[in-house]
Every structure is written in C-alpha cells, then in structure tokens.
Design a protein around this motif. Sequence first.
Motif, PDB file in Angstrom:
ATOM      1  N   ASP A 218     -42.398  -8.837   3.360  1.00  0.00           N
ATOM      2  CA  ASP A 218     -42.777  -9.768   4.422  1.00  0.00           C
ATOM      3  C   ASP A 218     -43.289 -11.090   3.869  1.00  0.00           C
ATOM      4  O   ASP A 218     -43.922 -11.865   4.588  1.00  0.00           O
ATOM      5  CB  ASP A 218     -43.865  -9.123   5.309  1.00  0.00           C
ATOM      6  N   ALA A 219     -42.994 -11.377   2.597  1.00  0.00           N
ATOM      7  CA  ALA A 219     -43.465 -12.613   1.965  1.00  0.00           C
ATOM      8  C   ALA A 219     -42.285 -13.509   1.612  1.00  0.00           C
ATOM      9  O   ALA A 219     -41.226 -13.029   1.163  1.00  0.00           O
ATOM     10  CB  ALA A 219     -44.273 -12.297   0.704  1.00  0.00           C
ATOM     11  N   GLU A 220     -42.432 -14.804   1.808  1.00  0.00           N
ATOM     12  CA  GLU A 220     -41.372 -15.742   1.451  1.00  0.00           C
ATOM     13  C   GLU A 220     -41.039 -15.635  -0.032  1.00  0.00           C
ATOM     14  O   GLU A 220     -41.910 -15.415  -0.876  1.00  0.00           O
ATOM     15  CB  GLU A 220     -41.788 -17.181   1.779  1.00  0.00           C
ATOM     16  N   TYR A 221     -39.743 -15.823  -0.331  1.00  0.00           N
ATOM     17  CA  TYR A 221     -39.273 -15.767  -1.717  1.00  0.00           C
ATOM     18  C   TYR A 221     -38.404 -16.992  -1.945  1.00  0.00           C
ATOM     19  O   TYR A 221     -37.428 -17.206  -1.217  1.00  0.00           O
ATOM     20  CB  TYR A 221     -38.479 -14.495  -1.958  1.00  0.00           C
ATOM     21  N   LYS A 222     -38.716 -17.790  -2.940  1.00  0.00           N
ATOM     22  CA  LYS A 222     -38.003 -19.040  -3.175  1.00  0.00           C
ATOM     23  C   LYS A 222     -36.852 -18.836  -4.148  1.00  0.00           C
ATOM     24  O   LYS A 222     -37.038 -18.399  -5.281  1.00  0.00           O
ATOM     25  CB  LYS A 222     -38.959 -20.105  -3.728  1.00  0.00           C
ATOM     26  N   ASP A 223     -35.669 -19.136  -3.691  1.00  0.00           N
ATOM     27  CA  ASP A 223     -34.480 -19.120  -4.539  1.00  0.00           C
ATOM     28  C   ASP A 223     -33.432 -19.961  -3.820  1.00  0.00           C
ATOM     29  O   ASP A 223     -32.978 -19.589  -2.725  1.00  0.00           O
ATOM     30  CB  ASP A 223     -33.975 -17.699  -4.770  1.00  0.00           C
ATOM     31  N   LEU A 224     -33.068 -21.092  -4.387  1.00  0.00           N
ATOM     32  CA  LEU A 224     -32.175 -22.036  -3.717  1.00  0.00           C
ATOM     33  C   LEU A 224     -30.746 -21.971  -4.241  1.00  0.00           C
ATOM     34  O   LEU A 224     -29.948 -22.889  -4.016  1.00  0.00           O
ATOM     35  CB  LEU A 224     -32.729 -23.458  -3.862  1.00  0.00           C
TER      36      LEU A 224
END
Length: 487
Positions: A218-224
């Motif tokens: 339930d936590a944002e995960y940064k990967d673009l």
Amino acid sequence: MTPSYDRSSAPQPRAGLSRRTFGTVTAAVAATVAAPAVAAPAAGAAAGAAQAAEPRERPFRAARGRHSRRPNILFILGDDLGWADLSSYGSPHIRTPHLDRLARQGVRFTQAYSGSATCSPTRFSLYTGRYPGRTEGGLAEPIANKSVGLEPTHPTLASLLRDAGYRTALIGKWHCGHLPDYSPVRSGWDEFFGNFGGALEYYSKLGLGGEYDLYEGDAEYKDLRYYTRILTERAAEYVQRDHDRPWLLNLNFTTPHWPWIADGDTERSAEIVRRIKAGEPGALWHQDGGSVEKYTQMVEDLDRSIGRVLDALRGSGQEKDTLVVFASDNGGERFSYNWPLTGNKGSLQEGGIRVPTVVRWPARLDAHQVSDEPVFSPDWTATLLDVAGARPHPAHPLDGTSLAGHLLRGEELPERPLFWRVRGERALRRGEWKYYRGKDGRDRLFHLASDQREQADRASAEPALLGELRARWERIDAGLLPYPAVR
C-alpha cells in the motif's frame, strides 16, 4: 463438446480439428481432491511442423510421487486483448510465438469468455468466482472512483488458496478498488506490486486523474521505466524464488490497453504527460493516437514479456508442476483484430466477451489440444480451487463450474448457461445458442455454431427457445443486486 488435437504451430480456430478426449490415469492431486492425472504431454515440435503424439497411458502414481503435488498457479491476464489478436487465433499481422508455443504445449480454448465486457467486473468475477452483480463493486463498469471496491471480507481466489496453504501474490493491474479501503493485500494476496486504477501512462505511472499509481503493498513505489518491463522483471523474480509451499501469482499486464505507447516512445509519453498535467480531460484515453502498427508492437512486446516469465519459470525447475492460464480481461478495443466476431470491449456481442484463453500443466495435461467447450472467467476460479484442494466459502457459492473433470478426466461438462449483464445489454449462452438484447431493447437469438458473427437473428424462427433463454436470464438476474440509479 470434447477436446481435439491442435496439429499446427499457428492453429486457425475450428479449422480441420480431429476429435479425441484427454487420456487419463488415476493419481491424487491433494488429500482433499481426487483428480486423476493424464497421459504425459506430447513433446513440442518445430514451428511449422508440429505434430501431436498419440496419448500414452502411464502407470498409477502414488500420492507421494512427483505428479501428486498441488500445482503452482500462474494466471496471466492481458488487458483489452482481442479474441483474434494472437497468431494462434488467426491474426494475419501480429506474431506471438511465445503464446503460440504455450498453446501448443497445452489446451487452446476457442470459445472462452470473460466474466464481463470491461476490466473491473471481469476481475471481480475471476477473483470471487461469482457474477459481478453479486457485489456492489462489481456493478461499476468499470470502477472509476474510490467509492466502491472488492470488500476485504469477501472470500477471493487468493484468500481461499492462502487458507489452503498457498503463497499468494498479485503483480500488475488491480482495478478492484482504491486505497484506503480496498487493496489486494486486504483481500488475500500476501504481496502486491502494481497499479490500483484502470489505466496509467506507461512511463510516468500517472493515472486517469493525474495521480501517481505504482505501489508496492500500500506504499508508493518510484520507477519511471516502461511499465511492461517492470512487471516482467517482478514476475520473473517471483517465480524464481525458492518457495517453501505452492504459490498463486496473478500477473496482470496493462498491455495493450491505451494509451498506445510502445517501449521507447518517450516523446509520445512526454506529450501525454504534459496534457495530463495541464488538466486536459481524457488525455490518457488517447482518442487522437494509436494505430494498427503501434498496437501490433504492444501485443508483440506482451508476447515477448510473457516468454521471459515462462523462461524464468522453466529455469527455476517448476515448469512441470505449474498450471499456467493465459486470458484477456475482455474483448479488444479500436485496433484489435476480432474477425469474424462482431462488437468489441463494452459490448456483450461476441467480440466484447470472447477472449483468447490457453491453459498448460505439463505434469497433468497433454499438449496439442483444442477445446470448443464454452467456458468463462468464474469457471477458472472453481477449477483452480478444485485442483488446489481448496473449498469455496459456503456463504458465497460460486457461479462457475470446475473444469477439472473435463481437463483431467475427459468428462463432459454439464450443460449450463453462461450469463452476462451490463447496463443496457444482456446475454445468455446455453449450448450452441445465445440470447442477446442490445441497447435498442430488441431480443435476438443466434445459433453460434453456424453464425459466430451474430448476423442471422433466429428469434422469429425459434420463439419458444427465445422465451426459454430469456426466462432463464431473468431468473438469474433476479438474484443479483440492482444497478444504482444513474444521476
């Protein structure tokens, strides 16, 4: 209908199929499920020259033997992939060698259906094994806000398998509700990595409302990076783990859902992101973009990505004991190849709900088989619970029928209706006949065995049958929740 051999490397639907049943030999799947094993799978042949071997029965294997273990389950969903968008289903311009190989190694279904005509209702039907209209969240077609979702108290495929001793994970698109109230990790999945909403821009991970939508748990995960690459890596890592118990992995790609952006299309991505951030309504819908060529790139990329996950599975030594199902969540969109079906996503015509579906289980199913049996999403829920030795919750009976006897013992499925309901449309299939009412309110009757394209309306010629199927639809509908009033 009984399964037949598939004798080509790129089979055409219903073309020259010989008829045979699945070979069977008795063996136990689990202590609570008696599921006889079948003949050893035929060896794969070179592309363009695949020939199915005749089934060879093998000796009985005791419960302690290799073939008695409960399978791992890898369920792969494409997103808005049309029925004939794979070369093994007749696409003249899209090449999908990895999925074609999967079809040769198992059973290819020619008349498989999604549980609904859009994304989230079908996912509800797969996760619960029930008609979408049995739950409030399933009435949204599809979910577009945070007010409804799959209630964490409702049993799911994942929660029931977890109770039976499985590890569970969902990687990719959830689309069954939003935080803070709804989440895969609250509905039976031990792990979740993916997006909550119905669509996202493939690089920025911006969703329909401009929100960032990539999460671990339930936590944002940064990967673009390009989304399909990320999901493929995560899935390959999961199947290669040293698991201490059988596992379920729901791998839900967003490919080839809009926006139509292939890997490397960073300029087009930046343009869409600019429009989203400028507040342009519907920028992500990409109504002014896409093409047959771009769509082809995306489907072929999906095929390669699935191939990488299947390679990882093989390398892990678990391929033989893993049941793999591949399907789409509904029919295709604007650039899909659906011939000869009519309609597409959102419609209860064949093109909106008939989807490519393949199942492979090397330890238990012969290769090179085709089934013409009509099946739909809730059937897979019942089947997977059956072969895993898990039981449905008595307070939430399934609407699907287990296919285990059909697949593993060559049994005929009982004739039963397949039911669909969306706002403004209704459909019911029984045997070779389909009852359909479109948004014009007119009842139609089609004989699908001779008219897959749904062009010859037999309503006036078969009034008694039409009335019987309509009454059956209405009896099922009476047990479902009503749609909320449109405001």
